[in-house]
Design an enzyme around this catalytic site. Structure first.
Site, PDB file in Angstrom:
ATOM      1  N   ASN A 441       0.811  -1.183   0.071  1.00 19.87           N
ATOM      2  CA  ASN A 441      -0.048   0.031  -0.002  1.00 19.87           C
ATOM      3  C   ASN A 441       0.899   1.025   0.030  1.00 19.87           C
ATOM      4  OD1 ASN A 441      -2.375   1.822   0.351  1.00 19.87           O
ATOM      5  ND2 ASN A 441      -3.124   0.244   1.720  1.00 19.87           N
ATOM      6  N   ASP A 442       1.519   1.772  -1.152  1.00 23.19           N
ATOM      7  CA  ASP A 442       2.610   2.456  -1.252  1.00 23.19           C
ATOM      8  C   ASP A 442       2.288   3.905  -0.785  1.00 23.19           C
ATOM      9  OD1 ASP A 442       1.501   2.936  -3.754  1.00 23.19           O
ATOM     10  OD2 ASP A 442       3.209   2.140  -5.006  1.00 23.19           O
TER      11      ASP A 442
END
Length: 749
Positions: A441-442
């Site tokens: 989940n950058d």
């Protein structure tokens, strides 16, 4: 093939036609852009309009055989989107038109076939005008010329470049864009201004009003490729001609192409393209009680995964996780070819085990996301390369030598072992993997700004990676096995001790050692740390009951929400995720990629009903969220569905084709739901079916053998191969042999 009976679809319903060097989008009215593909980079060559006009010389009527832009009432309309073609049929005033387009197996061109049939009882005198937008080269200026001898329109402008030294490098680009027909046109145009006469596309163009194009060559303006073909069609008669568009390096290449493309050559190219498609997509086929699932898995998801992998989602600026997961899905379509794409990524890994997440594939100097430290890259190397080994059924691939980005070579085994060791050494005070600037989940880029924030998801994925890799480590090094098991056990203990909050697993700890994504953090529940806790085997039976109850609140008619509640305002602790629109992407949508992780967790639990439920709800044809509600063409999986329950847009598709969902769903349906799983020893049969699925069949190629498998629900486990019972659950393998396999599995009810 998907058939559309109206031009008025809920959104633009686009098909994608492609080979490794060309890509075109084709809507239900045949609109869209065409691009040259060079090392994953797309350079537009044809802009978004493709207009066709018909002029009846006797009645003076004008209409579009593709309905737009004049939008006159039609008698009949249907657009067929196939895997390798699109075709639009329309009837107006007793003239039936059929326009078919495909992209050949190779080369940088598209081939259009126009068929006109006179359904009336009198001769019809018709002009057919075609107009395609040539891409504008911009400030360098350009010219468009007509070759009278060969009847070819050629638009050319020297490729744009900034520095003097760049001239030699760019001059070999495919900058000659062309249009020709297998029948000489009656007239032609090159200037958009001259053909249309004004900027209003809703009126009849000047060329059509005048019954003839201007035939004036174009210079330094906005160009188009337009041709007029004139026919007198007998009652009941049909005429057919072809239009060929594309890009070349020079005029000689165009002439070579034209010499091959008479009617016989075009037919041969079409047959070759169809054969190539059948070979590409014929590795497996399923028949289950769910026709929508069958159709998507057997045809369209294979195409989606193939396009995403072979054209790198149409970009040179990308994360390794996308490239690896797409190629992971592609291993089911073409396991041998998938090696090339995964090995290219593996060569980006450093000798210390780290691999930069975001990067450019064309050597562009790093900028933007490429300068950030997303820490999950090594995990995807292990997860996806282990799948590649299985799908090829060849453990010796672990000994293939691949270079490191900073010099030297190592075997695939050494690459993956270093990836695990690197992640196992980058731990925070709670024993979890450091998150850096983000994990899977950058946009969660706030919690680790000081270098101390930790990710529960990365730690769970590391545990899962170790579990997968241990199968191969056993064959290589007892010492490695001991070290890996020790690391794994410590990680399991630390996650369970620090991350379990009483009802679910926290998403991690920030730089100050405070948990995020738990009850104390606005009661925020993050799906991935629940699904991956199950996938990694962390959850005991007592805790599992509580966890599953917590997940209930995430459920929607079209899959689980990724995070709840979503962010409604800036949260400096979490970072960029909080400024994304609530209900979209990672901020509270039904993010289909994460939905597949949840489906995988249900498979790990061996709950066939729950596994199938997540899959069927994610389908664009789901009864709970059908195309008229989600708005998308139901032949691909989208990136997400809009997730705000109190919004009128709840359930609307992102209409975004680029997603790792496709790869994961292919894997889950074939290997978990139907349970036909590839291993280095052979195919393993272990279905996880929902109630009511009493029989189904699967044909699957593995290595050089082909298996035709019939699954039935019975009282005892039994595997018959060619009528003879075998011991164990691994099917035998022999080169070039086709097996008839009948599998009776124990009742799952």
């Amino acid at each position: 093939m998907y058939e559309i009976g109206t031009p008025y679809t809920p959104s633009v319903w686009t098909n994608y036609l492609f080979n490794d060097t060309y890509h075109m989008a084709v809507s239900q009215t045949l609109q869209g852009e065409s691009s040259i593909v060079t090392h994953y980079n797309r350079q537009p060559c044809m802009t978004g309009y493709r207009y066709f006009y018909m002029y009846d010389h006797d009645t003076k009527e004008v209409w579009n055989p593709n309905h737009v832009p004049l939008r006159k009432p039609y008698d009949y309309f249907t657009c067929k989107h196939g895997l390798g073609f699109s075709e639009l049929c329309m009837t107006y005033k007793q003239i039936k038109s059929k326009i078919h387009v495909f992209v050949p197996k190779g080369g940088c061109n598209e081939i259009w076939t126009v068929s006109l049939t006179n359904l009336s009882e009198t001769r019809r005198n018709i002009s057919f005008f075609s107009a395609f937008g040539f891409y504008d080269h911009g400030v360098m200026g350009g010219a468009c010329t007509y070759d009278e001898e060969n009847h070819i329109l050629v638009k050319y402008a020297f490729p744009y470049h900034t520095f003097y030294e760049e001239k030699e490098a760019v001059e070999k680009k495919l900058s000659h864009f062309y249009l020709f027909s297998d029948e000489p046109p009656a007239s032609w145009d090159m200037s958009k201004r001259k053909f249309f006469g004004c900027d209003d596309s809703d009126v009849v163009p000047d060329a059509v009003k005048n019954k003839r194009c201007s035939q004036v060559e174009g210079e330094a303006e906005e160009f188009c490729g337009a041709m007029q073909h004139v026919y007198s069609i007998d009652a009941g008669g049909t005429i057919q001609f072809h239009l060929i568009l594309g890009a070349a390096q020079n005029k000689e290449q165009i002439l070579q192409m034209k010499s091959k493309l008479d009617k016989a050559g075009i037919k041969e190219m079409w047959e070759s393209a169809k054969q190539h498609e059948e070979e590409q997509l014929g590795r497996f086929h399923i028949t289950t009680p769910d026709d929508n699932l069958n159709h998507l898995i057997n045809f369209w998801l294979k195409k989606q995964v193939t396009l995403l992998t072979r054209q790198n989602r149409g970009t040179t600026y990308c994360p390794t996780r996308n490239r690896l997961q797409d190629a992971m899905g592609y291993t089911l379509v073409d396991p041998e070819e998938a090696k090339k794409y995964m090995f290219d990524v593996l060569a980006l890994q450093r000798k210390d085990g780290f691999i930069q997440q975001w990067h450019f594939t064309d050597g562009t100097k790093p900028r933007g996301l490429c300068l950030l430290n997303h820490t999950d890259g090594p995990l995807w190397l292990v997860i996806c390369l282990c799948v590649l080994i299985r799908q090829n059924g060849d453990i010796s691939l672990m000994n293939v030598q691949i270079p490191y980005a900073d010099g030297g070579d190592g075997t695939i085994y050494e690459h993956l072992y270093k990836a695990i060791r690197y992640m196992g050494e980058q731990l925070g005070e709670h024993g979890l993997c450091l998150i850096g600037d983000g994990d899977w989940n950058d946009p969660i880029n706030g919690v680790g700004r000081a270098g101390k924030g930790e990710s529960a998801w990365s730690t769970m994925a590391l545990i899962y990676s170790i579990n997968q890799f241990l199968e191969y480590a056993k064959e290589q090094s007892i010492e490695d096995v001991t070290l890996l098991k020790t690391l794994k056990n410590k990680l399991v203990d630390d996650v369970n001790h620090h991350c379990w909050s009483g009802a679910w697993y926290a998403a991690g700890f920030d730089d100050n050692g405070i948990a995020y994504g738990d009850e104390k953090d606005h009661n925020r529940l993050f799906l991935n740390t629940q699904s991956w806790a199950i996938i990694a085997g962390l959850v005991d039976e007592e805790r599992l009951k509580v966890l599953l109850q917590s997940i209930e609140r995430l459920k929607t008619p079209f899959g689980p929400l990724l995070i709840d509640p979503p962010f409604k305002e800036w949260d400096s602790r979490w970072g960029r995720i909080s400024v994304k629109k609530a209900g979209t992407t990672e901020n509270g949508s039904v993010y289909c990629h994460a939905s597949m992780f949840m489906a995988f967790a249900e498979a790990v639990r061996q709950d066939g009903n729950a596994l199938y439920d997540v899959i069927r709800r994610t389908l664009p044809t789901s009864a709970e969220n059908p195309p008229e509600k989600n708005l998308q063409l139901p032949v691909y999986l989208p990136n997400y569905y809009y997730g705000l329950k109190d919004s009128p847009h709840f359930g609307r598709s992102s209409l975004h084709y680029n997603t790792g969902t496709a790869a994961w769903m292919l894997m889950l349906v074939i290997e978990e739901l139907l349970g036909i799983k590839a291993t280095v020893k052979g195919l393993q049969i272990k279905p996880c079916l929902p109630d009511g699925w009493d029989s189904l069949s699967v044909s699957r190629k593995f290595k050089k053998a082909e298996y035709n498998i019939e699954l039935m629900i019975g009282k005892e486990e039994m595997i018959l191969v060619d009528g003879e019972e075998i011991q164990g659950d691994i099917l035998p393998y022999e080169d070039n042999r086709g097996y008839r396999v009948k599998v009776v599995v124990a009742s799952h009810k």
